[in-house]
Design an enzyme around this catalytic site. Structure first.
Site, short mmCIF file in Angstrom:
data_model
loop_
_atom_site.label_atom_id
_atom_site.label_comp_id
_atom_site.label_asym_id
_atom_site.label_seq_id
_atom_site.Cartn_x
_atom_site.Cartn_y
_atom_site.Cartn_z
CG HIS A 189 25.87 50.50 80.21
ND1 HIS A 189 26.35 51.74 81.25
CD2 HIS A 189 24.67 50.20 80.85
CE1 HIS A 189 25.56 51.58 82.30
NE2 HIS A 189 24.44 50.70 82.00
CD GLU A 205 20.81 50.04 76.75
OE1 GLU A 205 20.02 50.70 77.30
OE2 GLU A 205 21.76 49.36 77.24
NE ARG A 235 21.59 45.25 78.87
CZ ARG A 235 21.70 45.92 79.82
NH1 ARG A 235 20.31 45.68 80.64
NH2 ARG A 235 22.71 46.16 80.43
CG ASN A 246 17.07 44.61 79.13
OD1 ASN A 246 17.65 43.90 79.76
ND2 ASN A 246 17.25 45.85 78.89
NE ARG A 273 24.65 49.10 89.34
CZ ARG A 273 24.58 49.00 88.04
NH1 ARG A 273 25.63 48.93 87.29
NH2 ARG A 273 23.39 48.85 87.60
#
Ligand code: AMP
Length: 398
Positions: free
Chosen positions: A179, A383, A90, A9, A240
């Protein structure tokens, strides 16, 4: 039989990696390369009970991966002999092209690279990670698992921006969602924990980490999500902004003389909790709130307010709701957020049990009262395991 998967990832300045047994879910080895491109680079990894660490400048992702591979060898993990069935990568943006796990060929890699226009902070790092790992492990299939894939099923009314259709079409401007691997994995876990069929459940999943997103899921399919063309839309995040009036961008361009890159940096790195109160980690935020810091209190209120707006919106969209689930760093660890996000909703059949909510626990757990019509859960996301399972499934099917 080859039965483990190396999951990679790559972020903008870090690479997380994990060697996973996809059936049992155990991580045989895992680690992270951090602060790539800075003078104080850091690699930490663990294999069985052995920890290793390297400090020093790491010029780029390729060097970071080389270091990680050689450190794995030093702690006794021979990747070539580790029975690796696949390497799962990913990849953040799959655009309109990729909505399934995909074996990486030179053409696929070129397309992922082309999609950098839609995810300039993410896809270039993914590409470098893939190239580096393919050099190290050339004889193993490499599989891309896309963050956007799960949201491929969004109905047109949820994925379309109300802008000029020609411009939207010409520039692939639509809502993609991110996500996805986490939302899909968590929704599946919810069905298991509740002992119900995924196909019969209406769910809201709240992935609250440094990045944060909400999704509405009906019968296992995503019907809405809070992130859009990029992972900037939606909830308030660590750094963010989430949703803003798009007029702010033109206002800052015209009135503050900021150029487009400065505005991009402002919204992605200097906004959210960090922008409002100076910290983006919830542990620090909680300390500031407890110390009475007014900016921190306000930042927290904005964070929770936005979360409640999305919960309300998705509740109405779904019509009937069976479960609301919290996951990722904040969702799994911060009981205060869970309590405040759902406070006062007893009239809607949503009732958090304060004792269950604050009880220490690591696994998937129910935190609603026995009388709550809607189940409220905490489910740790994984994940890496989800990527490993998708990668190995594709390779075995082929
Ligand atoms: P993630 O992106 O899922 O790794 O989540 C990272 C964020 O989760 C951090 O920035 C923290 O805000 C939060 N977090 C992680 N662990 C904890 C914890 N034990 N207590 C409070 N917040 C946490």
């Amino acid at each position: 039989m080859k039965d483990s998967v190396l999951v990679i990832n790559s972020g903008s300045s870090s690479i997380k990696f994990q060697l996973v047994d996809p059936s049992g879910g155990a991580a045989v080895a895992d680690g992270i390369v951090e602060r790539i491109g800075e003078p104080d680079g850091l690699v930490t990894l663990r294999h069985r009970d052995v920890d290793a660490e390297h400090r020093g400048p790491i010029v780029d992702h390729a060097e970071g991966l080389r270091l990680a591979f050689s450190m794995l060898a030093e702690v006794g993990l021979d990747l070539a002999g580790a029975g690796i069935a696949a390497v799962g990568h990913r990849v953040v943006h799959g655009g309109e092209v990729f909505y399934r796990p995909t074996v990486i060929t030179p053409e696929v890699l070129a397309e992922v690279s082309r999609l950098s226009a839609l995810a300039p902070l993410h896809n270039p790092a993914n590409v470098i990670g893939i190239e580096g790992a393919m050099r190290e492990l050339p004889d193993v299939p490499h599989v891309a698992v896309f963050d956007t894939a799960y949201f491929h099923t969004l109905p047109p009314r949820a994925r379309t921006y109300a802008i000029d259709r020609e411009v939207a079409r010409a520039h692939s401007v639509r809502r993609y969602g991110f996500h996805g691997t986490s939302h899909e994995y968590v929704a599946g876990q919810v069905a298991t924990v509740l002992g119900r069929d995924l196909g019969e459940l209406n769910q809201i999943v709240l992935h609250l980490g440094n990045g944060a997103s909400a999704s509405a899921i009906s019968g296992g399919r995503a019907v809405d999500t809070s992130m859009g063309l990029t992972p900037l839309e939606g909830l308030v995040m660590g750094t963010r902004s989430g949703d803003i009036d798009p007029g702010i961008v033109t206002h800052l361009r015209r009135s503050a003389g900021m150029d487009i890159d400065e505005i991009d940096t402002l919204l992605n790195r200097r906004s959210g909790l960090k922008g409002m109160c100076g910290v983006n980690d919830f542990r620090e935020l909680s300390r500031l709130i407890d110390a009475g810091d007014e900016d921190a209190v306000l930042a927290y209120q904005v964070y929770v307010h936005r979360l409640r707006k999305y919960i309300g919106a998705y509740l109405v969209e779904l019509g009937r709701l069976d479960a609301i689930t919290f996951t990722a760093g904040v969702g799994e660890n911060v009981a205060r957020v869970r309590a405040d996000a759902l406070a006062g909703l007893e009239g809607l059949g949503i009732e958090v049990d304060p004792v269950r909510n604050t009880a220490k626990g690591r696994g998937a757990r129910l935190i609603s009262t026995d009388g709550s019509a809607v189940a409220v859960l905490v489910v740790p996301t994984n994940e890496e395991l989800a990527i490993a399972r998708q990668a190995v499934e594709l390779v075995r099917a082929g």
